[in-house]
Design an enzyme around this catalytic site. Sequence first.
Site, PDB file in Angstrom:
ATOM      1  CE1 TYR A 166      84.011  19.371 181.811  1.00 24.81           C
ATOM      2  CE2 TYR A 166      82.350  17.763 182.491  1.00 24.81           C
ATOM      3  CZ  TYR A 166      83.377  18.630 182.807  1.00 24.81           C
ATOM      4  OH  TYR A 166      83.775  18.776 184.108  1.00 24.81           O
ATOM      5  CB  THR A 240      84.920  -0.584 183.785  1.00 22.70           C
ATOM      6  OG1 THR A 240      84.114  -0.632 182.601  1.00 22.70           O
ATOM      7  CG2 THR A 240      84.063  -0.223 184.975  1.00 22.70           C
TER       8      THR A 240
END
Length: 324
Positions: A166, A240
């Site tokens: 990426y 998270t």
Amino acid sequence: SITLWDISIISPSLSLCLPAAQPISSKLHEGWWAYKDVVQGSFVPVPSFWGLVNSAWNLCAMGKRQSPIDIETSHMIFDPHLTPLRLNTGGRRMGGTMYNTGKHVSLRPDKAHLVNISGGPLGYSYRLEEVRLHFGSEDAQGSEHLLNGQGFPGEVQLIHYNQDLYANYSEAAKSPHGIAVVSIFIKLSENSNAFLNRMLNRDTITRINYKHDAFLLMGLNIADLYPDTTRYITYEGSITIPPCYETSTWILINKPVYVTQMQMHSLRLLSQNEPYKIFLSMSDNTRPTQPLLQRCIRTNINFSKQGRDCPNNRALQIDRWIDG
């Protein structure tokens, strides 16, 4: 000593009061979420609401591989194929900008300095994007991950993206094998870790008292942040913070790093607001633990000498290990 921490933030029944999730205007800033309730005259969603207020964040509520988790050592599986993690700094020190984001203390490396990790459970090379600090208002809480139900004063998370597949972090975060997070528990001691000391000494930490404050640091050696061990725990999980993409490989180092009580106190004095707004401590910037469900927690810590049927012995060894 570490005491058990009740991680319940809000009663699940309260979520029934919220209307069905509606798409939120694209104009709404991606940062429209919080770790804890704040009285500011407007609703800002805390973790139990993240997945309900924005359809783009539905993994926060519906995901099956969410992070953080409570690491129950009796559930860990020894994997002899887990090799040591490799850190590559190119033999150079790095510069970085330390930010008060309003939610975290964040250190972002200068793009000119390439720091990457590979090996271990990783099949690709991952580039360091950010060092993020989580910490509590009390010494028994502050880490996102728990160990046998116990929290630590804080947790350092080194967030990396897959540079082989990426182009940048944003693309990697929502893509398979996109993110690798090295996590290190923080404990208190009379002496601090050399790397964290650069970030948390009084001359530095007071430069980022308020949201949007930033301060440039130079000559950092990221290797100084890593404890002296090749042992770790690993599992497949999520980012998270919203949108909670399930693209993260977590690597939890099996020794802590240390900060002083004064440095922890300095962290708790950081505001999550701008200077002209009411002071709200940034502490307790943690997401509650999420169900493990069908996932495996693997480790390269070999428990065979303890005997396969001795989970209590295994837990005891981990207690000694994290005190290391």
